[in-house]
Design an enzyme around this catalytic site. Structure first.
Site, mmCIF file in Angstrom:
data_model
loop_
_atom_site.group_PDB
_atom_site.id
_atom_site.type_symbol
_atom_site.label_atom_id
_atom_site.label_comp_id
_atom_site.label_asym_id
_atom_site.label_seq_id
_atom_site.Cartn_x
_atom_site.Cartn_y
_atom_site.Cartn_z
ATOM 1 N N HIS A 280 0.201 -1.118 -0.561
ATOM 2 C CA HIS A 280 1.038 -1.038 -1.285
ATOM 3 C C HIS A 280 1.145 -1.889 -2.579
ATOM 4 O O HIS A 280 2.029 -2.280 -3.046
ATOM 5 C CB HIS A 280 2.641 -0.699 -0.710
ATOM 6 C CG HIS A 280 2.800 -0.013 0.543
ATOM 7 N ND1 HIS A 280 3.743 -0.032 1.370
ATOM 8 C CD2 HIS A 280 1.965 1.104 0.618
ATOM 9 C CE1 HIS A 280 3.591 0.835 2.177
ATOM 10 N NE2 HIS A 280 2.726 1.819 1.710
HETATM 11 C C1 LIG Z 1 -4.855 3.762 3.420
HETATM 12 C C2 LIG Z 1 -3.562 3.824 2.534
HETATM 13 C C3 LIG Z 1 -2.494 4.500 3.233
HETATM 14 C C4 LIG Z 1 -1.174 4.521 2.526
HETATM 15 N N1 LIG Z 1 -0.251 4.977 2.984
HETATM 16 C C5 LIG Z 1 0.893 5.442 2.489
HETATM 17 C C6 LIG Z 1 1.905 6.264 2.867
HETATM 18 O O1 LIG Z 1 1.856 6.715 4.160
HETATM 19 N N2 LIG Z 1 3.130 6.521 2.123
HETATM 20 C C7 LIG Z 1 3.147 6.110 0.761
HETATM 21 O O2 LIG Z 1 4.013 6.577 0.154
HETATM 22 N N3 LIG Z 1 2.057 5.527 0.436
HETATM 23 C C8 LIG Z 1 1.098 5.192 0.950
HETATM 24 N N4 LIG Z 1 -0.049 4.429 0.436
HETATM 25 C C9 LIG Z 1 0.089 3.759 -1.134
HETATM 26 C C10 LIG Z 1 -0.158 5.154 -2.102
HETATM 27 O O3 LIG Z 1 -0.886 5.785 -1.497
HETATM 28 C C11 LIG Z 1 -0.151 4.421 -3.328
HETATM 29 O O4 LIG Z 1 1.143 3.600 -3.931
HETATM 30 C C12 LIG Z 1 -0.408 5.333 -4.473
HETATM 31 O O5 LIG Z 1 -1.589 6.275 -4.353
HETATM 32 C C13 LIG Z 1 -0.596 4.604 -5.694
HETATM 33 O O6 LIG Z 1 -0.888 5.610 -6.846
HETATM 34 P P1 LIG Z 1 -1.481 4.948 -8.038
HETATM 35 O O7 LIG Z 1 -1.871 6.169 -9.016
HETATM 36 O O8 LIG Z 1 -1.081 3.887 -8.640
HETATM 37 O O9 LIG Z 1 -3.075 4.691 -7.705
HETATM 38 P P2 LIG Z 1 -4.296 5.459 -6.830
HETATM 39 O O10 LIG Z 1 -3.807 6.458 -6.160
HETATM 40 O O11 LIG Z 1 -4.971 4.322 -6.144
HETATM 41 O O12 LIG Z 1 -5.077 6.211 -8.256
HETATM 42 C C14 LIG Z 1 -6.095 5.050 -8.780
HETATM 43 C C15 LIG Z 1 -7.201 6.252 -9.017
HETATM 44 O O13 LIG Z 1 -8.046 5.562 -10.110
HETATM 45 C C16 LIG Z 1 -9.365 5.406 -9.711
HETATM 46 N N5 LIG Z 1 -9.952 4.603 -10.356
HETATM 47 C C17 LIG Z 1 -9.846 3.242 -10.216
HETATM 48 N N6 LIG Z 1 -10.594 2.646 -11.337
HETATM 49 C C18 LIG Z 1 -11.199 3.361 -11.848
HETATM 50 C C19 LIG Z 1 -12.264 3.511 -12.895
HETATM 51 N N7 LIG Z 1 -12.798 2.119 -13.536
HETATM 52 N N8 LIG Z 1 -12.664 4.606 -13.505
HETATM 53 C C20 LIG Z 1 -12.143 5.705 -13.086
HETATM 54 N N9 LIG Z 1 -11.155 5.851 -12.015
HETATM 55 C C21 LIG Z 1 -10.922 4.857 -11.385
HETATM 56 C C22 LIG Z 1 -9.446 5.358 -8.159
HETATM 57 O O14 LIG Z 1 -10.451 5.849 -7.627
HETATM 58 C C23 LIG Z 1 -7.945 6.079 -7.862
HETATM 59 O O15 LIG Z 1 -8.549 7.442 -7.514
HETATM 60 C C24 LIG Z 1 -1.107 4.335 1.170
HETATM 61 C C25 LIG Z 1 -2.367 3.797 0.404
HETATM 62 C C26 LIG Z 1 -3.474 3.509 1.069
HETATM 63 C C27 LIG Z 1 -4.789 3.172 0.348
#
Ligand SMILES: Cc1cc2nc3c(=O)[nH]c(=O)nc-3n(C[C@H](O)[C@H](O)[C@H](O)COP(=O)(O)OP(=O)(O)OC[C@H]3O[C@@H](n4cnc5c(N)ncnc54)[C@H](O)[C@@H]3O)c2cc1C
Length: 538
Positions: A473
Site C-alpha cells: 500500500h
Molecule cells: C499484491 C498486491 C495486493 C494488494 N491488495 C490490495 C487489496 O486487497 N485491496 C486494496 O484495496 N488494495 C490492494 N493493493 C493496493 C492497490 O492495488 C493499490 O493501492 C492501487 O493499485 C494503486 O493504484 P495506482 O494507480 O496508484 O498504482 P498502480 O495500480 O500500481 O498503477 C500504476 C501503473 O503504472 C504503470 N507504470 C509504472 N511505471 C510506468 C512507466 N514508466 N511507464 C508506463 N507505465 C508505468 C504500472 O505498470 C502500473 O500498471 C494491493 C497491491 C498489490 C501490489
C-alpha cells in the site's frame, strides 16, 4: 527517434487510477486520450480468476521492486511487489474492498490543506464508482463500473475465524465500509460475476471500441516533456525505440507511488539534492517529490492445521484442483472464485484509541504471497495484521538517470517506535483471536518463522522487526496539499508546472486506514471532475 503523435490527454501508467481516467475521459467523444502502460495486456487467466492472486505477487505481472536495507529491521531488504500490467495493482491484488474512515479524508483537508477532500466532499466519488451486489445507500453505490461482491462461498476456516473474532469480544461487522470498521467479518471484494473487476475490466473494457481511446501496452514512459514550465507530452521506450507523444491539454501522471515520483525526478522536477548526483538537470525545484513514503507494515503468522482442510489443497491435491476448476467453469463459484483473503477484522490497539488502528486479513491457506512460508508437509492458514495509521516515513529516490533502473525505495518501515509498539500489539491480538475455541480446534501448531515462542514484550518487538513486510500500500510520494513538502495542489496539479497532474495513490498525504485500491479509484473519479472543471452534486 520515431514520429510524434498528439492527443488531448496523455496518461502515463495504465494502473488502477490510469484506467479510471482513460475510461471516464473518453466518455466524451471529442476528447482524445492516450493511455500508456509499461506492462502487458491483462489477458492471463490468473488475473481474472480471483484465486489467481496466489500466483501474482511473483512473476511477470509485477515489477520486482525491493527495498533499500531497512535500518529499523536489521537492514533487511524487503520485496515490494507492485502491478506491472494493464490494471496495475488492481490486476494482481487481493481485491479486498475497503476505504478507510471519514477521519482519514477530513485530516487530508484539515492538516494538509487538501481543500475539497473532506469525507463529506469525496464520498460521492466512492459511490459513483461502485456496483455493489448486496449493499446500497447511504454507504454504497449500485450502478458504477466497479463490481463489488460478497465472497460466493467463504471457506469454513474463514467462517471459523469470524466466529473466533466474536469469541474474542469483537462485534460481527457486516460492512467494513459502513457505520464503523470495528469488528470481525467477511470482506467484500472487487469481483463481478465471479471474475476480478480491476479498473481495466470495469472502466477500460467497455471503452475499448471508442475511436478516441488509444491504449499502448509494453511502452515504458521514460520522462515528461517540458516546454519551460509546461508539460507538453511524454517520451517512451518500446522495444528499443524512443517515441514521443504530445498532450495538447494535459499530461496525467498515474504510474503509482514508486514510479510517479521517479518520472518527475527523471524530468528534472524534484529536490535538487536528489537530481544533481545523477546529472539530471533541475527544471523545477520541488522539495517534496519522493518524500513522505508510507506503507502498512504487514505481520504474518502462519498456522499448521490438524486436518487436510485449507485452500492449500488446490496447490497440493490435483483432484481438488480439477474439481474446483470444473465448479468455477460451470458456476463461477467455489474456491477459485475466492481471492483467498476472505475474512478480517479491525480492532483498537488500546482503550485510548477512538477509531480502529489495527486491520487483520485471514487467509485459509499458507504460502500464498511472495516471501510467506508455506506449511510443508501439511496444510496451513495465515493471519496477518498491520497498524493502519503508521508514523514512519520513507523516500523514493533515483537510482540512476537511466529510466530502466529501479528507483531506491526506502519505506523506512518501523522507524517510529509507535509503529513498532502497535505492530507488536497486532501480533499479540492475532494470536489471541486464533486461540479462541472456533479457531483453536483446527490449529495444530503456530509457525512463527523461526521464533519458537513469543512471551515477553521484547519477544514481540523482535518478531515485528524481523518479519515486518509490505502490505503493498505505498502512498504519499507526490503528496497533495499546500505546505512546502506538497507536490500537487488540491486540484492535483503539480505545483509550479502547467499542464501536469498526478493522479494515483502517490497523492495521498497520509495512507488511509485500510487497503488502498478503492481510495485510489475515488481519487481518479474526482480528478476527472477537476480536469473537466465540473461540480458534482452528492
Ligand atoms: C499484491 C498486491 C495486493 C494488494 N491488495 C490490495 C487489496 O486487497 N485491496 C486494496 O484495496 N488494495 C490492494 N493493493 C493496493 C492497490 O492495488 C493499490 O493501492 C492501487 O493499485 C494503486 O493504484 P495506482 O494507480 O496508484 O498504482 P498502480 O495500480 O500500481 O498503477 C500504476 C501503473 O503504472 C504503470 N507504470 C509504472 N511505471 C510506468 C512507466 N514508466 N511507464 C508506463 N507505465 C508505468 C504500472 O505498470 C502500473 O500498471 C494491493 C497491491 C498489490 C501490489
Amino acid at each position: 527517434m520515431s514520429n510524434t503523435t498528439s492527443y488531448d490527454y496523455v496518461i502515463a501508467g495504465g494502473g488502477t487510477a490510469g484506467c479510471v481516467l482513460a475510461g471516464r475521459l473518453t466518455e466524451d467523444p471529442d476528447t482524445r486520450v492516450l493511455l500508456i502502460e509499461a506492462g502487458r495486456n491483462d489477458l492471463h487467466p490468473f488475473i481474472h480468476v480471483p484465486a489467481g492472486f496466489a500466483k501474482l505477487t511473483t512473476g511477470p505481472y509485477q515489477w520486482g521492486f525491493s527495498s533499500a536495507p531497512q535500518r529499523a529491521c536489521g537492514d533487511r531488504v524487503i520485496l515490494l511487489p507492485q502491478g506491472k500490467v494493464l490494471g496495475g495493482g488492481g490486476s494482481i491484488n487481493a481485491q479486498v474492498f475497503t476505504r478507510g474512515i471519514p477521519a482519514d479524508y477530513d485530516s487530508w483537508e484539515r492538516d494538509y490543506g487538501a481543500k475539497g477532500w473532506s469525507f463529506a466532499e469525496i464520498q460521492k466519488y466512492f459511490l459513483i464508482s461502485e456496483n455493489n451486489n448486496r449493499l446500497s445507500a447511504p454507504y454504497h453505490g449500485t450502478t458504477g463500473p466497479m463490481g463489488i461482491s460478497d465472497i460466493a462461498d467463504p471457506h469454513p476456516l474463514s467462517e471459523a475465524f469470524v466466529k473466533a473474532g466474536q469469541e474474542y469480544g469483537l462485534p460481527y461487522n457486516a460492512d467494513f465500509n459502513g457505520e464503523t470498521q470495528y469488528g470481525a467479518g467477511f470482506y467484500q471484494t472487487t469481483t463481478k460475476d465471479g471474475r476480478r473487476c480491476s479498473t481495466a475490466a470495469g472502466y477500460i473494457r467497455p471503452a475499448r471500441k471508442r475511436p478516441n481511446l488509444t491504449v499502448l501496452t509494453s511502452h515504458l514512459v521514460t520522462r515528461i516533456l517540458l516546454d519551460g514550465k509546461r508539460a507538453v507530452g511524454v517520451e517512451t521506450l518500446h522495444k528499443g525505440t524512443t517515441q514521443r507523444f504530445t498532450a495538447t491539454a494535459e499530461v496525467l501522471l498515474a504510474a503509482g507511488a514508486f514510479v510517479s515520483p521517479k518520472l518527475l525526478q527523471l524530468s528534472g522536477i524534484g529536490d535538487p539534492a536528489d537530481l544533481r548526483p545523477h546529472g539530471v538537470e533541475v527544471r523545477h525545484a520541488l522539495a517534496g517529490v519522493g518524500k513522505n513514503l508510507q506503507d502498512h507494515c504487514d505481520l504474518d503468522i502462519v498456522y499448521e492445521l490438524n486436518r487436510y482442510w485449507s485452500m492449500d489443497r488446490l496447490e497440493k491435491a490435483r483432484p481438488a484442483t480439477a474439481l474446483a476448476g470444473l465448479q468455477y467453469l460451470a458456476f463461477r463459484s467455489g474456491p477459485l472464485a475466492s481471492t483467498v483473503v476472505e475474512a478480517g477484522a479491525f480492532t483498537r490497539s488500546s482503550a485510548a484509541v477512538t477509531d480502529p488502528d489495527l486491520q487483520f486479513h485471514f487467509l485459509p491457506a499458507a504460502g500464498v504471497e511472495a516471501g510467506i512460508a508455506a506449511v510443508r508437509p501439511g496444510y496451513g492458514a495465515t493471519l496477518n495484521s498491520y497498524l493502519t495509521r503508521p508514523l514512519s516515513r520513507g523516500t523514493v529516490r533515483l537510482g540512476s538517470a537511466d529510466p530502466t533502473v529501479q528507483p531506491i525505495i526506502d519505506p523506512n518501515f518501523l522507524a517510529d517506535d509507535h509503529d513498532v509498539e502497535v505492530g507488536a500489539e497486532g501480533v499479540k491480538q492475532s494470536r489471541e483471536i486464533m486461540a479462541q475455541p472456533s479457531m483453536a480446534r483446527h490449529v495444530k501448531a503456530e509457525h512463527l518463522a523461526g521464533q519458537s515462542t513469543l512471551r515477553t514484550k521484547d519477544d514481540y518487538i523482535k518478531f515485528v522487526k524481523a518479519y515486518g513486510r509490505t502490505s503493498y500500500h505505498p502512498v504519499g510520494t507526490c503528496a497533495m496539499g499546500t505546505g512546502d513538502q506538497a507536490v500537487v495542489d488540491p486540484d492535483l496539479r503539480v505545483h509550479g508546472i502547467e499542464g501536469l497532474r498526478v493522479v494515483d495513490a502517490s497523492v495521498m498525504p497520509t495512507v488511509v486506514s485500510s487497503n488502498t485500491q478503492a481510495p485510489t479509484v475515488m481519487i481518479a473519479e474526482k480528478a476527472v471532475d477537476l480536469i473537466r472543471g465540473r461540480q458534482r452534486n452528492a
